[in-house]
Design a protein around this motif. Sequence first.
Motif, PDB file in Angstrom:
ATOM      1  N   HIS A 108       0.818  -1.203   0.000  1.00 59.49           N
ATOM      2  CA  HIS A 108       0.000   0.000   0.000  1.00 59.49           C
ATOM      3  C   HIS A 108       0.860   1.265   0.000  1.00 59.49           C
ATOM      4  CE1 HIS A 108      -4.108   1.643   0.784  1.00 59.49           C
ATOM      5  NE2 HIS A 108      -3.389   2.702   1.168  1.00 59.49           N
ATOM      6  N   ASP A 112       1.015   4.110  -2.822  1.00 61.20           N
ATOM      7  CA  ASP A 112       0.729   5.495  -2.445  1.00 61.20           C
ATOM      8  C   ASP A 112       1.862   6.429  -2.865  1.00 61.20           C
ATOM      9  OD1 ASP A 112      -1.789   5.674  -1.432  1.00 61.20           O
ATOM     10  OD2 ASP A 112      -1.205   5.859   0.662  1.00 61.20           O
ATOM     11  N   GLY A 115       2.066   6.806  -6.613  1.00 65.12           N
ATOM     12  CA  GLY A 115       0.909   7.536  -7.102  1.00 65.12           C
ATOM     13  C   GLY A 115       0.994   9.020  -6.814  1.00 65.12           C
ATOM     14  N   SER A 124      -7.082   9.476  -1.865  1.00 62.36           N
ATOM     15  CA  SER A 124      -6.879   8.096  -1.445  1.00 62.36           C
ATOM     16  C   SER A 124      -7.035   7.159  -2.628  1.00 62.36           C
ATOM     17  CB  SER A 124      -7.875   7.718  -0.346  1.00 62.36           C
ATOM     18  OG  SER A 124      -9.200   7.801  -0.836  1.00 62.36           O
ATOM     19  N   GLN A 125      -6.480   5.965  -2.500  1.00 60.51           N
ATOM     20  CA  GLN A 125      -6.440   5.024  -3.619  1.00 60.51           C
ATOM     21  C   GLN A 125      -7.822   4.696  -4.180  1.00 60.51           C
ATOM     22  OE1 GLN A 125      -4.199   1.524  -2.657  1.00 60.51           O
ATOM     23  NE2 GLN A 125      -2.384   2.673  -2.014  1.00 60.51           N
ATOM     24  N   TRP A 128      -8.876   6.828  -7.102  1.00 58.14           N
ATOM     25  CA  TRP A 128      -8.081   6.924  -8.324  1.00 58.14           C
ATOM     26  C   TRP A 128      -8.824   6.412  -9.552  1.00 58.14           C
ATOM     27  CZ3 TRP A 128      -2.609   4.905  -6.464  1.00 58.14           C
ATOM     28  CH2 TRP A 128      -2.095   5.804  -5.523  1.00 58.14           C
ATOM     29  N   THR A 210      -6.257  -2.533  -0.286  1.00 52.62           N
ATOM     30  CA  THR A 210      -5.184  -1.977  -1.097  1.00 52.62           C
ATOM     31  C   THR A 210      -5.546  -2.146  -2.566  1.00 52.62           C
ATOM     32  OG1 THR A 210      -3.454  -2.407   0.548  1.00 52.62           O
ATOM     33  CG2 THR A 210      -2.749  -2.182  -1.741  1.00 52.62           C
TER      34      THR A 210
END
Length: 316
Positions: A108, A112, A115, A124-125, A128, A210
């Motif tokens: 994770h 992160d 990214g 936050s993921q 995306w 994740t």
Amino acid sequence: MPYKNIIVLVCFILTSFTVVCGQQISKDELIFLTPEWKGERYADGRPKVPDNILDRMKLVTLEEAWAVLRNENYRHQFDDGWMMINPDSVLVGRAVTATFMPGRPDIHQAIDDRGHTRDNRIKSQNSWPIDMLTKRDVYVVDQFGAHEDGPTIGDNLGNSIYTKTGNGIVYNGAIRDIKGLKEIGSFTSFFRSYHPSHHLNDPKGQLNTTLVGINIPTRIGQATVMPGDVVLGRDGGVIFIPAHLAEKVVKTSEVVRLRDMFGHQRLREQKYTPGQIDSRWSDEIEKDFSQWLRVNVDKLPVSKEQIQELLKQRTW
């Protein structure tokens, strides 16, 4: 196999599609994995099935789509057992896929960091993939069936998804804020369960999910899904139609629809017996069907242009 080894193996496999486990698939890889599609693509390589095919797909039944795919040896494109928002509506659109796994801090954090530094992602993921959505997309998410502490989609992200796409979701996991999601109106969606909790994504604290892939091949229940597949969700089930077969599915459905209408009418008129209609049609019935199409061309639930195209292909 130990759980840790499974995570490592999955990330190793995903690196064949992406630069780093969890990053978006490259355009070249996506084109490589969808070689049968010869039409327009998005800038990232995802197949873009034309809007008019999506429009016509809304009248296709799951049985009709399943039969075409089965005949083409695509045997793992359907999944059922869903909970639904707007169960009487039909969901049709182009798949954008996301794959989540149970949270693991080292993976994770690496995702992160990359990214945020390389791709300038500041959220936050779980947001995306949503940032990438466009009109008529369907957000298709494998969240490994996560339930308590699993939901990544509530009414805030639901409103964002609907604003971007005009569509709902196919979500292999739990959602939250279901009352707010229902209030969106046309947010026709398929999901596994509901739970009022929410996921946590702090790699230094509690970490529930994740994101390991965006627009990669993914598994939804018993189905394999590619980015750009046409999603057809209705009547409690979802089928994922490869882009290159979408037009064939639609055309086959339209022929079946017209033949059923003709057959039902002739049975009510008692012109033919059930045995004649249920078996291979004779030349006499086929000629009658062609004439029926010509007479009723402006009244049928298939466009005049499509019926004229069908008549050109017939020899009687």
